[in-house]
Scaffold this motif. Structure first.
Motif: not given
Length: 72
Positions: A32, A40, A37
């Motif tokens: 991101l 993740t 992220n």
């Protein structure tokens, strides 16, 4: 094997640079705004790289490491 050698081998095998993988990872939601992220897991990324690009675990981890900001 040096870190750069891992990256060179990955590019020779896949035709993709770490920057290319970063764009693909962003499209999949693994990154991101250029950062990992938090939702993740590393395993999700390495499994994707292994399945879609035929990378071994060490090479997949090298790409994951570039996502964390390592360049050398």
């Amino acid at each position: 094997m040096s870190f750069q050698a891992y990256l060179d081998n990955i590019e020779a095998k896949t035709g993709k640079t770490p920057a290319d993988f970063k764009k693909l990872a962003e499209a999949k939601g693994f990154l991101l705004d250029g950062n990992l992220n938090p939702a993740t897991k590393a395993t999700e990324i390495t499994n994707w790289l292994k399945e879609d690009f035929g990378l071994g675990h060490g090479h997949a981890m090298a790409i994951y490491t570039t996502f964390k900001g390592k360049t050398e």
